[in-house]
Each structure stands twice: as C-alpha cells, then as structure tokens.
Write a protein that holds these residues in place. Sequence first.
Motif, short mmCIF file in Angstrom:
data_model
loop_
_atom_site.label_atom_id
_atom_site.label_comp_id
_atom_site.label_asym_id
_atom_site.label_seq_id
_atom_site.Cartn_x
_atom_site.Cartn_y
_atom_site.Cartn_z
N GLY A 33 -19.21 19.64 -93.74
CA GLY A 33 -19.20 18.42 -92.56
C GLY A 33 -18.04 19.12 -92.44
N ARG A 34 -17.83 18.38 -90.89
CA ARG A 34 -16.35 18.48 -89.90
C ARG A 34 -15.43 17.04 -89.47
NH1 ARG A 34 -20.21 21.80 -85.84
NH2 ARG A 34 -20.71 23.11 -86.74
N GLU A 35 -15.74 16.25 -89.89
CA GLU A 35 -14.76 15.01 -90.37
C GLU A 35 -14.17 14.70 -91.84
OE1 GLU A 35 -17.71 12.03 -88.13
OE2 GLU A 35 -17.41 13.20 -86.65
N LEU A 36 -13.24 14.52 -91.75
CA LEU A 36 -12.38 13.38 -92.86
C LEU A 36 -12.32 12.02 -92.61
CD1 LEU A 36 -10.92 13.62 -95.73
CD2 LEU A 36 -8.77 14.70 -94.02
N ARG A 37 -12.98 11.43 -93.21
CA ARG A 37 -13.41 9.91 -92.64
C ARG A 37 -11.69 9.33 -93.35
NH1 ARG A 37 -16.49 8.17 -89.49
NH2 ARG A 37 -18.52 9.78 -88.90
N LEU A 38 -11.57 8.25 -93.10
CA LEU A 38 -10.44 7.22 -94.01
C LEU A 38 -10.33 5.79 -93.21
CD1 LEU A 38 -7.78 6.73 -95.93
CD2 LEU A 38 -6.36 7.71 -94.05
N SER A 39 -10.67 5.07 -93.53
CA SER A 39 -10.60 3.49 -93.78
C SER A 39 -9.59 2.51 -94.04
CB SER A 39 -11.51 2.70 -94.52
OG SER A 39 -12.04 1.54 -93.84
N ALA A 40 -9.54 2.16 -92.48
CA ALA A 40 -8.17 1.03 -91.99
C ALA A 40 -8.30 -0.61 -92.45
CB ALA A 40 -7.32 1.60 -90.83
N ALA A 41 -9.46 -0.23 -92.73
CA ALA A 41 -10.74 -1.90 -93.11
C ALA A 41 -9.15 -3.12 -94.01
CB ALA A 41 -11.55 -1.51 -93.13
N GLN A 42 -8.64 -2.95 -94.65
CA GLN A 42 -8.25 -3.67 -96.02
C GLN A 42 -6.21 -4.21 -94.93
OE1 GLN A 42 -7.49 -2.23 -99.78
NE2 GLN A 42 -10.40 -2.04 -99.30
N LEU A 43 -5.75 -2.54 -93.97
CA LEU A 43 -5.29 -2.44 -93.73
C LEU A 43 -4.30 -4.05 -92.87
CD1 LEU A 43 -1.94 -1.31 -93.67
CD2 LEU A 43 -2.85 0.05 -91.59
N LYS A 44 -3.86 -4.50 -93.30
CA LYS A 44 -2.59 -5.82 -92.76
C LYS A 44 -1.54 -6.50 -92.29
CE LYS A 44 -6.64 -7.72 -93.73
NZ LYS A 44 -8.49 -7.15 -93.17
N SER A 45 -0.41 -4.94 -93.17
CA SER A 45 0.52 -5.50 -92.95
C SER A 45 1.28 -3.95 -92.63
CB SER A 45 1.82 -6.33 -94.23
OG SER A 45 2.72 -6.21 -93.75
N PHE A 46 1.42 -3.83 -91.85
CA PHE A 46 2.10 -2.02 -91.30
C PHE A 46 3.36 -2.07 -89.99
CE2 PHE A 46 -1.42 -3.70 -88.56
CZ PHE A 46 -0.61 -3.06 -87.52
N ASP A 47 4.00 -1.25 -90.58
CA ASP A 47 4.98 -0.98 -88.94
C ASP A 47 5.18 0.39 -89.16
OD1 ASP A 47 6.15 1.01 -91.69
OD2 ASP A 47 7.84 -1.14 -91.95
N SER A 48 5.99 0.93 -88.29
CA SER A 48 5.94 3.06 -87.86
C SER A 48 5.78 3.63 -89.57
CB SER A 48 6.67 2.52 -86.85
OG SER A 48 8.43 2.60 -87.88
N ALA A 49 6.26 3.63 -90.37
CA ALA A 49 5.91 4.16 -91.18
C ALA A 49 4.83 4.23 -91.46
CB ALA A 49 6.44 3.70 -92.58
N THR A 50 3.76 3.46 -91.69
CA THR A 50 2.56 3.91 -91.39
C THR A 50 1.73 4.88 -89.97
OG1 THR A 50 2.14 1.24 -92.09
CG2 THR A 50 0.33 2.79 -91.28
N LEU A 51 2.15 4.91 -89.05
CA LEU A 51 2.07 6.12 -88.32
C LEU A 51 2.63 7.26 -89.34
CD1 LEU A 51 2.88 4.40 -84.88
CD2 LEU A 51 1.12 4.79 -86.00
N SER A 52 3.59 7.48 -89.64
CA SER A 52 4.53 8.75 -90.18
C SER A 52 2.68 9.08 -91.42
CB SER A 52 5.51 8.61 -90.80
OG SER A 52 5.42 9.17 -91.59
N VAL A 53 2.21 8.19 -91.88
CA VAL A 53 1.30 8.38 -92.84
C VAL A 53 0.43 8.50 -92.42
CG1 VAL A 53 0.51 7.76 -94.59
CG2 VAL A 53 2.43 7.33 -94.98
N LEU A 54 -0.02 8.61 -91.55
CA LEU A 54 -1.74 8.57 -90.57
C LEU A 54 -1.22 10.32 -89.61
CD1 LEU A 54 -2.75 5.05 -89.26
CD2 LEU A 54 -3.70 6.91 -91.06
#
Length: 98
Positions: A33-54
């Motif tokens: 495979g060539r893609e590592l998939r991550l779903s953010a469908a459940q994500l409702k509350s976030f801030d700039s720290a979320t970008l750091s995790v991503l």
Amino acid sequence: MPAQLGFAEAASAWAQLEPALRAEALQVRSGAGRELRLSAAQLKSFDSATLSVLLGCARLATEHGLRLVVSNAPEQLRALAGVYGLTDLIWPSETTPA
C-alpha cells in the motif's frame, strides 16, 4: 481520532495514536500500500494542538514511505490548518496539481 483533541488531550492522544499508526504503516507497506489512512469523522472539538498531532501523523507516514490521508475532517479544522499554512503538509494530495 477522538471526538475531542485539544491542547489538554494532545499528548495522550499522540501516545495512543503513534503505536497504532506505526503498526498500521507496517501492515500497509507489507501489502504494497501507499497510503496511511486516518479518519477525523468523530472529531468535534479541537484547537491548534490538533494540527500538531496531525503533523506528527504525516511525519510518521513519510518515515514509512507512505502518504497520510486524513478523511472526514471538519471544515473548521481545514480552515485552521490554512491559517497556519499547514494545509499542504496535512492534505498534500488535495493541494498538489495533477
């Protein structure tokens, strides 16, 4: 990704995500495979720290020779990434012309 991922949750979320993503990356690569998939469908509350995790997720994917694909991200998260100039790093396939 969890429903809430802000500054207070970022370290524990990364501690849970990293080993799971590493294991997933190994499985994807072993299956050619060539893609590592991550779903953010459940994500409702976030801030700039979320970008750091991503960004950590994207770096991990790159380390394994894969491309991170984040699906179902809230539009507000995409807008926040744009404010910080990170859209190309988190969603490169959507910003790179074919």
